[in-house]
Structure formats: C-alpha cells, structure tokens
Design an enzyme around this catalytic site. Sequence first.
Site, PDB file in Angstrom:
ATOM      1  N   CYS A 387      77.212  49.623  34.146  1.00  0.00           N
ATOM      2  CA  CYS A 387      76.986  48.838  33.056  1.00  0.00           C
ATOM      3  C   CYS A 387      78.554  48.032  32.685  1.00  0.00           C
ATOM      4  O   CYS A 387      78.620  46.906  33.761  1.00  0.00           O
ATOM      5  CB  CYS A 387      76.701  49.407  31.746  1.00  0.00           C
ATOM      6  SG  CYS A 387      75.761  48.351  30.523  1.00  0.00           S
ATOM      7  N   HIS A 516      72.219  52.520  33.075  1.00  0.00           N
ATOM      8  CA  HIS A 516      72.920  53.722  32.917  1.00  0.00           C
ATOM      9  C   HIS A 516      72.309  54.889  33.435  1.00  0.00           C
ATOM     10  O   HIS A 516      71.569  55.618  32.808  1.00  0.00           O
ATOM     11  CB  HIS A 516      73.088  54.044  31.498  1.00  0.00           C
ATOM     12  CG  HIS A 516      74.028  53.163  30.754  1.00  0.00           C
ATOM     13  ND1 HIS A 516      75.528  53.337  30.566  1.00  0.00           N
ATOM     14  CD2 HIS A 516      73.637  52.211  29.883  1.00  0.00           C
ATOM     15  CE1 HIS A 516      76.140  52.404  29.798  1.00  0.00           C
ATOM     16  NE2 HIS A 516      75.211  51.813  29.565  1.00  0.00           N
ATOM     17  N   GLU A 518      73.396  57.748  34.633  1.00  0.00           N
ATOM     18  CA  GLU A 518      73.743  59.040  34.048  1.00  0.00           C
ATOM     19  C   GLU A 518      72.715  59.622  33.144  1.00  0.00           C
ATOM     20  O   GLU A 518      72.821  60.885  33.117  1.00  0.00           O
ATOM     21  CB  GLU A 518      75.225  58.949  33.416  1.00  0.00           C
ATOM     22  CG  GLU A 518      75.336  57.936  32.207  1.00  0.00           C
ATOM     23  CD  GLU A 518      75.563  56.563  32.272  1.00  0.00           C
ATOM     24  OE1 GLU A 518      75.158  55.892  33.356  1.00  0.00           O
ATOM     25  OE2 GLU A 518      76.264  55.853  31.452  1.00  0.00           O
TER      26      GLU A 518
HETATM   27  N1  GLN Z   1      79.532  45.402  26.657  1.00  0.00           N
HETATM   28  C1  GLN Z   1      78.483  45.241  27.828  1.00  0.00           C
HETATM   29  C2  GLN Z   1      77.446  44.504  27.149  1.00  0.00           C
HETATM   30  O1  GLN Z   1      77.093  44.639  26.124  1.00  0.00           O
HETATM   31  C3  GLN Z   1      78.128  46.396  28.506  1.00  0.00           C
HETATM   32  C4  GLN Z   1      77.701  47.399  27.488  1.00  0.00           C
HETATM   33  C5  GLN Z   1      77.747  48.916  28.247  1.00  0.00           C
HETATM   34  O2  GLN Z   1      78.499  49.182  29.146  1.00  0.00           O
HETATM   35  N2  GLN Z   1      76.970  49.799  27.868  1.00  0.00           N
HETATM   36  O3  GLN Z   1      76.767  43.980  27.917  1.00  0.00           O
END
Ligand code: GLN
Length: 560
Positions: A387, A516, A518
């Site tokens: 992310c 994600h 994970e």
């Molecule tokens: N801050 C980034 C976004 O909002 C990544 C979010 C995250 O890593 N979950 O896109």
Amino acid sequence: MSKYIFVVGVVMYGVGKGTACASIGKILQSKGLRVTALKIDPYINVDAGTMNPVEHGEVFVTDDGDETDQDIGTYERFLDTTISSVNYMTTGRVYQTVIERERNLEYGGKCVEVVPHVPDEVIRRIRLAAKRARADVTLIEVGGTVGEYQNILFLEAARMMKLAAPREVLFVLVSYLPIPGNLGEMKTKPTQYASRTLNSAGIQADIVIARAERPLDEPRRRKLAMFCGVEEKDIISAPDVDSIYQVPLNFEKQRLAQRILDKLDIQARRKKDLRDWARMVRISELAKKKVRIGVIGKYFSTGDFILSDVYLSVIEALKHAAWFHKVKPELLWLNSEAYEKNPALLKELDELDGVVIPGGFGSRGVEGKIAAIQYVRTRKIPYLGLCYGMQMAVVEFARHVAGMPDANTAEIKPDVIQPVIHIMSEQEKNMATKKYGGTMRLGAYPCVLHPQSRSRAAYGKRAISERHRHRYELNNKYRPLFEKKGLLIAGISPDQKLVEIIELPQHPFFVGTQFHPEFKSRPLAPHPLFREFIRVALKTAKNTANISRDSFMARRQGNT
Ligand code: GLN
C-alpha cells in the site's frame, strides 16, 4: 441452532483474550464443529478505522470492507475462514442502529431505553452472525476488562442470553496471574477478585484460563477453583509461549474441547485433528536457519516501549512464509525517521535479507522510507511494499529513475507539480466534506495479473481478489513514462483503471501492491507474494549471521 461461548478478560489488557478465543475455536473445529467468532469493542467509534493505530493496534480489513480490530485477523488465521462485518461490533455501531431504528419508528412508539434495547441489539447481532456462519458454536470476545464501565451492556447481553437458555451459553474467564519479581511466587488474588466482579454482573465463569509466565501448579489450581467457583479441571493453565499458534495445542492437551462439548451438550462430529497445525508449530520451534527481514515503518513506540502490534498481520504473514520455507523469521522494527536524521544508517540494510514497507499515512518518516527504497532498489535487496510501501516505491522510481525530481504523493503535498500518486476521483468529495469514517476504498476488489510478472508466477493464476484500504492511487498520466523506464504494471483492476501491483523485472524481488496481501495469509497457507519474497530473500541472503539481532538494534540505537 448455535451454542455461544463468551470470552471475557480480567486483571489487565493484553492477556491474550483474542488468542484464547481463536484457540478455543480451533480446538472445537478439530472436533468437526462449525465455528465462528465475534469481537466486541467497547469504544464509541463506529469502527477501528478512525483510531490512532499506536493506541488501538492494527486495523484489520475484512473482505466486505469493514475496518475492524486485529483480533478479527487472529480469528481468520486460526479458523481459516473469512469473517465478515456482522462479526464485529462497537458501542458506537450498536447505538447507531438503535437510534436509527427509533427514528424510523421501529420501536412502535415505546420509550427506548438503554436496557433492554441496547443489549437486545447486541443479542440480535450475535445471533445474526451465528446464523450467517451456520455455526455450531459461536465465540464472542468481549473487549476491555470486566469491572470497567464501558463493556457493562455487553455483559448484560451475555447474562440475558444465558438466562434465556442456560445450556446454550458458556462463560470463559481469561485472567492473568502475576509473579512479582520480589516475591517470585504466582499470585491468584487478582483473579479471585475479578471472578467476584464478574459475579456482580450476574455472571458465573464456567472455565478459567490462567495466563501467566509459567504453568499453573496444583495448590494454585485448587485455590482458583475454590474462590472462582469453578471445577479444578475447568481451570486451564496457559503459560507464555514462543508462538501463539502453540496455544490450541496446549488447550487440547488439557482436553478443553471435550470439557466444552460436555458442558454445552454437543456431540463431536466427524473427527478432524490438529496434525497439520502441530507440524507447523513444530517447524516454527525447530527451524534453525534464519531469514532476517527489516520492517520499516513509524508506528512503533509508545513511551519507552516498542510496539509492533500495528503491523500484526504483516508480521504473521512473514512468519507463515518463513515457516513454509522451514526457516525462522527474524524481524527487525526499523523506524524510518532514523534514515532522515542519519542517511549513513542506510548501510545497515545491507545486513538484511529483505525489506518490507507496510501501509501508512501522512508525512512523518516518509522521506526516510523513500531513501530506504532507493537503497534496496539499487543494492538489489528484496523488497515488498504494501500500500503506502508501493506508493512510496513509485515516488522513488519517479524521482530517481524517471527523472522527475519533484515527484511526490498528493497526500503529503496537495499542490505537488508531479503528483505521481494522486487522490482517487471518488475520494475527492469525501475529503472535501470531511467524511473520513469508513469512506476509504475498502475491502476486496478483483485484480488481473500480467502474464510475464513475478506476481502471476507466484499466485499461479491470472485473476485474484485482495483487500484494500486507501484513498490514493498511481496517477495513470505517468504510466506510459514509467513503463518506458522499466516499471512493470504487474496487476491492474479489470477495467484497466487502477494499478494494483508494480514490479521491477530487473531486480531479484521488487514488488509493490496497492492492496494488503497480509490480511489473507494463513499459517498453513502463506500468501503467495510473501512466500515468494522470503524464497528470494533466502536465495540472495548475504552473511547476515555476522551480526546478531541485538547488536544490530543496539548499533542502530547508538547511531540515531
Ligand atoms: N495513505 C495511503 C492512501 O490512503 C496508503 C494507505 C495505506 O497504506 N493503507 O492511499
């Protein structure tokens, strides 16, 4: 019809209620039963999405896009099932429904009261979750500790359920027995008091799980039985363990599942067992060879203590993958701000077999992350960016490979000239109207993999579905340039609009995911990307044994 087991905690937070709850579920599953688990968070927050991660821990995202407590992740990993948003509730969520219903005249003009209407709503949700999962047994973990004001209505709901059907409901008390250093003796008194506090809420524990540094001995077992009003064989010793995955095996050794079946009058079904699970635990204990992975983030410290809970699913996913390769994961928490203060420190990354940069928000520590990514990219150290870790990899690539020195994410610099990561169009109105709660792009979305990508090879299939939690994305305007400069768009949404995975094909392993992964790793089924990451990390491993983990961290401390 499901039976219900409430799991409540006493004495302190962090006794391992979530693990105990998931482990009870696991051993019941091994008797062939269908199990589901709920988590109750006593906060007013409607979900965990708006809470500071350092305070609350990881925000675990479900397939159906709920931002929940990390314990939901523990349930998914232990029970190997997909848990949905009906299995998570907070005080805020319960009240919200009651109030909405009142506004819709659904209480037929009655005076709507805290009792019974709030516990009634809690019970409705519990029964709904049980029904949806077609569960034989439904576990409900009540957050907080018994005796505090916040969770009293949830305990009241539990009491009402027990009253309505005594043979259907069971109470498990998870306690902690301290061994004060100056005494060197395990103390039962806090548990005795706690059991009485539970009694004053109208609830009698059926089973006591005695968490402690060491196993419980006979005199203390007798004392607990006597003062908590529980049979001796229903007091379960739960000493500290190296890996939480040992806990179901410890419970099973004490025949806890059978005790529960007897008490709830349930027959074990088609016999399953915990053999595969036990094998996985054995590998985790016996593995000698190590793989050293640095996790670079910022949500690590509270006061004098290092907390890694924020990245719980990442940590578990790394463990699963390492055990799959029969090696021991050695994880190092590296605060990225240190690289901003002292760029020479980046050299320490040479001593790692791989680097992960997990999700994140905001500007703190970001330049340190970008510097670390540049380092691992040029030094060919395996990299997995999740992310924010993917978005930062794009910024780094833009700045240092694609010749865009001013590139940045608009999250940090809204007026940036080269917004290589920019806000998703559907998010703009949320931000403008300050609608922050539950409005990110959340939950499972499909993604199509590039036939020649590393990801495609890892997954072994073309179409995947992964969980998301973000507002920003790779700016498509720059895609042609990035591709020309060697960035592979390895995964993309089916409509070709949203970049989901980037890779650098020239690098031993450089993968960034907008989602994600994970959240979907399971102990017996590690996530394909983590599995591949560790495989390559092992293959390219340098001489990390030169320096121990402790001296690595001590040296780091000295240099920051
Ligand atoms: N801050 C980034 C976004 O909002 C990544 C979010 C995250 O890593 N979950 O896109």
